[in-house]
Design a protein around this motif. Structure first.
Motif, PDB file in Angstrom:
ATOM      1  N   TYR A   1       0.826  -1.209   0.000  1.00 49.05           N
ATOM      2  CA  TYR A   1       0.000   0.000   0.000  1.00 49.05           C
ATOM      3  C   TYR A   1       0.861   1.260   0.000  1.00 49.05           C
ATOM      4  O   TYR A   1       0.560   2.229  -0.705  1.00 49.05           O
ATOM      5  N   SER A   2       1.923   1.259   0.779  1.00 50.18           N
ATOM      6  CA  SER A   2       2.797   2.430   0.835  1.00 50.18           C
ATOM      7  C   SER A   2       3.515   2.631  -0.487  1.00 50.18           C
ATOM      8  O   SER A   2       3.739   3.780  -0.915  1.00 50.18           O
ATOM      9  N   ALA A   3       3.879   1.534  -1.154  1.00 54.46           N
ATOM     10  CA  ALA A   3       4.563   1.646  -2.442  1.00 54.46           C
ATOM     11  C   ALA A   3       3.671   2.323  -3.468  1.00 54.46           C
ATOM     12  O   ALA A   3       4.144   3.139  -4.275  1.00 54.46           O
ATOM     13  N   GLU A   4       2.390   2.018  -3.444  1.00 59.07           N
ATOM     14  CA  GLU A   4       1.473   2.670  -4.387  1.00 59.07           C
ATOM     15  C   GLU A   4       1.351   4.161  -4.080  1.00 59.07           C
ATOM     16  O   GLU A   4       1.251   4.991  -4.994  1.00 59.07           O
ATOM     17  N   ILE A   5       1.369   4.508  -2.796  1.00 62.96           N
ATOM     18  CA  ILE A   5       1.333   5.924  -2.410  1.00 62.96           C
ATOM     19  C   ILE A   5       2.590   6.637  -2.901  1.00 62.96           C
ATOM     20  O   ILE A   5       2.523   7.719  -3.499  1.00 62.96           O
ATOM     21  N   PHE A   6       3.751   6.027  -2.671  1.00 61.93           N
ATOM     22  CA  PHE A   6       5.006   6.644  -3.084  1.00 61.93           C
ATOM     23  C   PHE A   6       5.139   6.680  -4.606  1.00 61.93           C
ATOM     24  O   PHE A   6       5.731   7.613  -5.156  1.00 61.93           O
ATOM     25  N   PHE A   7       4.592   5.668  -5.282  1.00 61.08           N
ATOM     26  CA  PHE A   7       4.628   5.666  -6.750  1.00 61.08           C
ATOM     27  C   PHE A   7       3.834   6.848  -7.299  1.00 61.08           C
ATOM     28  O   PHE A   7       4.278   7.533  -8.237  1.00 61.08           O
ATOM     29  N   GLY A   8       2.645   7.094  -6.711  1.00 60.28           N
ATOM     30  CA  GLY A   8       1.862   8.245  -7.139  1.00 60.28           C
ATOM     31  C   GLY A   8       2.598   9.552  -6.868  1.00 60.28           C
ATOM     32  O   GLY A   8       2.516  10.489  -7.675  1.00 60.28           O
ATOM     33  N   ALA A   9       3.321   9.607  -5.736  1.00 65.85           N
ATOM     34  CA  ALA A   9       4.093  10.809  -5.431  1.00 65.85           C
ATOM     35  C   ALA A   9       5.236  10.995  -6.428  1.00 65.85           C
ATOM     36  O   ALA A   9       5.538  12.127  -6.836  1.00 65.85           O
ATOM     37  N   LEU A  10       5.869   9.894  -6.805  1.00 69.29           N
ATOM     38  CA  LEU A  10       6.945   9.984  -7.800  1.00 69.29           C
ATOM     39  C   LEU A  10       6.426  10.526  -9.132  1.00 69.29           C
ATOM     40  O   LEU A  10       7.104  11.317  -9.794  1.00 69.29           O
TER      41      LEU A  10
END
Length: 279
Positions: free
Chosen positions: A141-150
């Motif tokens: 879940y955190s990876a998807e959040i960080f991917f969107g931030a990237l």
């Protein structure tokens, strides 16, 4: 037994310190507050450890998913899809059944010049097995959040870093990573809150509590069974988690202010807490 004696006897019982036997009758409100609070230590342990290790793994997954290399992008995409697409409780169940099937004597590893035995018994314990599941779940879940931030990082910032002559590592450390955190931190705060709430599922997951050293819900269920009154222990659990949530919001809010310290006060994004009721 006075309340102070109860705190001395049961305050750290969940980690093996104090009285070994649980109270059997004449339960007081102090007994319930102390023992449930003692069990909360495990919920905090699960949450903090999963957050710490999951943060770095999530960052690696987000970078992998945004990579141009197919060998990096596809494994990251499938990992995120599988753990976000399946219920957390089912992940607990599958992990426990998989760990139980491992050889009790460990797995023999022959290196040619020496033979090692990797112990597997500890994986069926809640402190390890349940933590692994929470770590993998929050990483996805955190990876998807960080991917969107990237994806939201202004291209001008990256182009300016390249024009300045930064190496790829310098660009990541000074531009990409800080900006990713700043943009993704509010959503990551919500994920952290949900993770602490999700630690209550460990009680239902099948991972055993060693020597009755369970989490907060373990002791709340014990009192509810003994007193036939669930309207005292379960609200106590809820109250403890409200306090824990306030601590998480405060801590993450301080980090958010630190990440946005270069912005004018009126331009700093505020944390908006939106708890997820269903995963």
């Amino acid at each position: 037994m006075s309340c102070m004696e109860t705190i001395e006897a049961y305050g750290l019982r969940s980690i093996g310190l104090g009285e070994r036997l649980l109270p059997r009758s004449d339960f007081t409100l102090c007994d319930q507050f102390v023992l449930i609070g003692s069990g909360l230590v495990w919920n905090v342990y699960f949450g903090l450890m999963a957050l710490f290790f999951g943060f770095w793994f999530a960052t690696a997954l987000a970078m992998g998913k945004s990579s141009d290399s197919l060998l990096l992008r596809k494994p990251a995409e499938w990992f995120i899809f599988v753990f976000r697409g399946s219920p957390l409780f089912i992940q607990f169940f599958i992990a426990y059944q998989a760990f139980v099937l491992l050889p009790r004597n460990g797995i023999e590893i022959n290196l040619g010049f020496v033979e090692l035995t990797a112990q597997t018994r500890w994986l069926t314990k809640a402190w390890a097995g349940a933590l692994i599941v929470l770590f993998l779940n929050t990483s996805a879940y955190s990876a998807e959040i960080f991917f969107g931030a990237l994806r939201s990082i202004p291209k001008g910032d990256l182009e300016a870093a390249e024009a300045y002559g930064m190496t790829p590592w310098q660009k990541f450390r000074r531009v990409t990573f800080p900006t990713m955190l700043r943009l993704g931190w509010p959503a990551y705060t919500n994920e952290a809150i949900f993770l602490f709430h999700a630690t209550t599922l460990v009680f239902f997951s099948g991972f055993p509590a060693w020597q009755q050293q369970g989490d907060a819900l373990y002791y709340a269920n014990y009192f509810a069974d003994k007193t036939f009154n669930p309207f005292v222990p379960y609200p106590i659990v809820a109250g403890y988690f409200v306090i824990l949530t306030l601590c998480v919001i405060t801590g993450f809010g301080l980090v958010n202010r630190r990440l946005n310290r270069h912005l004018a006060p009126a331009s700093r994004p505020r944390l908006r807490i939106r708890p997820q009721l269903v995963r």
